[in-house]
Design a protein around this motif. Structure first.
Motif, PDB file in Angstrom:
ATOM      1  N   UNK A  82       0.666  -1.315  -0.407  1.00 38.37           N
ATOM      2  CA  UNK A  82       0.159  -0.190  -0.086  1.00 38.37           C
ATOM      3  C   UNK A  82       0.682   1.561   0.014  1.00 38.37           C
ATOM      4  N   UNK A  83       1.612   1.126   0.355  1.00 45.01           N
ATOM      5  CA  UNK A  83       2.902   2.292   0.807  1.00 45.01           C
ATOM      6  C   UNK A  83       3.888   2.759  -0.723  1.00 45.01           C
ATOM      7  N   UNK A  84       4.324   1.618  -0.714  1.00 50.15           N
ATOM      8  CA  UNK A  84       4.660   1.775  -2.538  1.00 50.15           C
ATOM      9  C   UNK A  84       3.525   2.498  -3.324  1.00 50.15           C
ATOM     10  N   UNK A 136       2.229  13.654  -5.576  1.00 55.46           N
ATOM     11  CA  UNK A 136       2.380  14.067  -7.037  1.00 55.46           C
ATOM     12  C   UNK A 136       4.431  14.196  -5.816  1.00 55.46           C
ATOM     13  N   UNK A 137       4.348  13.766  -4.714  1.00 56.13           N
ATOM     14  CA  UNK A 137       5.880  14.628  -4.895  1.00 56.13           C
ATOM     15  C   UNK A 137       6.843  13.270  -5.035  1.00 56.13           C
ATOM     16  N   UNK A 138       6.275  12.441  -4.852  1.00 60.91           N
ATOM     17  CA  UNK A 138       7.206  11.117  -5.373  1.00 60.91           C
ATOM     18  C   UNK A 138       7.099  10.484  -6.554  1.00 60.91           C
ATOM     19  N   UNK A 139       6.470  10.258  -7.327  1.00 62.56           N
ATOM     20  CA  UNK A 139       5.100   9.726  -7.936  1.00 62.56           C
ATOM     21  C   UNK A 139       6.758   9.972  -9.347  1.00 62.56           C
ATOM     22  N   UNK A 140       7.565  10.353  -9.527  1.00 67.88           N
ATOM     23  CA  UNK A 140       8.401  10.791 -10.056  1.00 67.88           C
ATOM     24  C   UNK A 140      10.336   9.699 -10.014  1.00 67.88           C
ATOM     25  N   UNK A 141      10.501   9.808  -8.835  1.00 72.64           N
ATOM     26  CA  UNK A 141      11.332   8.990  -8.374  1.00 72.64           C
ATOM     27  C   UNK A 141      11.061   7.368  -8.244  1.00 72.64           C
ATOM     28  N   UNK A 142      12.055   6.695  -8.299  1.00 76.50           N
ATOM     29  CA  UNK A 142      12.197   4.774  -8.323  1.00 76.50           C
ATOM     30  C   UNK A 142      12.523   4.728  -6.820  1.00 76.50           C
ATOM     31  N   UNK A 143      11.632   3.035  -6.701  1.00 71.70           N
ATOM     32  CA  UNK A 143      11.162   2.896  -4.810  1.00 71.70           C
ATOM     33  C   UNK A 143      12.302   1.997  -4.908  1.00 71.70           C
ATOM     34  N   UNK A 144      12.853   1.714  -3.331  1.00 73.71           N
ATOM     35  CA  UNK A 144      14.042   1.318  -2.654  1.00 73.71           C
ATOM     36  C   UNK A 144      12.801   0.792  -1.482  1.00 73.71           C
ATOM     37  N   UNK A 199      10.591  -7.730   0.838  1.00 74.32           N
ATOM     38  CA  UNK A 199      10.796  -9.223  -0.193  1.00 74.32           C
ATOM     39  C   UNK A 199       9.456  -9.218  -1.137  1.00 74.32           C
ATOM     40  N   UNK A 200       8.549  -9.789   0.243  1.00 73.71           N
ATOM     41  CA  UNK A 200       7.509  -9.907  -0.586  1.00 73.71           C
ATOM     42  C   UNK A 200       6.572  -8.990  -1.299  1.00 73.71           C
ATOM     43  N   UNK A 201       6.578  -7.949  -0.708  1.00 75.22           N
ATOM     44  CA  UNK A 201       5.654  -6.973  -1.866  1.00 75.22           C
ATOM     45  C   UNK A 201       7.284  -6.180  -2.969  1.00 75.22           C
ATOM     46  N   UNK A 202       8.231  -6.186  -2.508  1.00 71.86           N
ATOM     47  CA  UNK A 202       9.144  -6.462  -4.015  1.00 71.86           C
ATOM     48  C   UNK A 202       8.606  -7.139  -5.003  1.00 71.86           C
ATOM     49  N   UNK A 203       8.070  -9.138  -4.479  1.00 70.29           N
ATOM     50  CA  UNK A 203       7.835  -9.670  -5.698  1.00 70.29           C
ATOM     51  C   UNK A 203       6.749  -9.433  -5.642  1.00 70.29           C
ATOM     52  N   UNK A 204       5.733  -8.550  -4.987  1.00 71.42           N
ATOM     53  CA  UNK A 204       4.507  -8.427  -5.747  1.00 71.42           C
ATOM     54  C   UNK A 204       3.962  -7.372  -6.485  1.00 71.42           C
TER      55      UNK A 204
END
Length: 214
Positions: free
Chosen positions: A90-92, A99-107, A119-124
């Motif tokens: 949900x956070x990802x 609008x503040x973060x949508x252009x930023x790649x997520x880690x 890791x589960x979230x990354x897989x999803x």
């Protein structure tokens, strides 16, 4: 500048703090360990180090206040990796739309059980999550999601945390994504030894700045 960033998770409203440097290269969402919160001093310290490297950070509670009270008494939610991963997804998703973060790649940065949720979230969300770092994590609890993770993953473990080190080695053997296991010499599970947490922050910062930017 740090601003409130609430995460909507079904009927639960989760409190968060989003800090975005003016020249941010990416954004890192933190998943804290069992029995902790967004105020985890170790995660806060790592987040500040990442901010110095031009990375935005999101520290948020994986459980609501009511759930935290229940979990403090029963311990029933802190190892519910499915629930924690749902919250992190949900956070990802919100970071990908805000609008503040949508252009930023997520880690994602996960500690203890939060590492399994990361890791589960990354897989999803392979199209959104570009890198994962685990600090003293339990990646083994990610189970069948491990071979499905596609993004580069760094596992950081204390050299004196022998049981968790073995679990990380076993989890790494199940991963097909690019990954590294780095050991902080003589550090125990919470990296409380002098210089240990700084070593974690340096490793995480280098990993994210290498793998997040376009």
């Amino acid at each position: 500048m740090t601003v409130p960033f609430g995460v909507a998770a079904g009927t639960a409203a989760l409190s968060g703090d989003l800090t975005v440097p003016s020249d941010a290269l990416g954004v890192v969402a933190f998943a804290h360990g069992s029995g902790s919160s967004r105020h985890s001093p170790r995660n806060v310290a790592v987040a500040r180090s990442l901010q110095d490297r031009r990375l935005a950070t999101l520290l948020f509670d994986l459980l609501s206040r009511e759930e935290e009270r229940r979990d403090a008494a029963t311990g029933e939610l802190r190892f519910d990796i499915g629930l924690l991963a749902d919250r992190l997804v949900n956070a990802v998703d919100q970071l990908g739309e805000d609008t503040t973060t949508r252009a930023l790649p997520i880690g994602l940065f996960g500690a203890s059980t939060g590492a399994a949720a990361a890791l589960v979230a990354a897989a999803r969300r392979p199209e959104l999550v570009r890198a994962v770092v685990s600090r003293g994590g339990r990646p083994d609890l990610a189970g069948d999601a491990l071979p499905e993770v596609e993004c580069p993953t760094l596992l950081v473990v204390g050299g004196a945390d022998t049981q968790v080190l073995r679990l990380n080695e076993q989890a790494a053997s199940r991963m097909s994504a690019p990954h590294e296991l780095r050991i902080v010499p003589n550090a125990t599970h919470l990296f409380e030894e002098p210089g240990a947490l700084e070593a974690v922050a340096d490793l995480a910062g280098e990993w994210f700045t290498r793998h997040l930017p376009h």
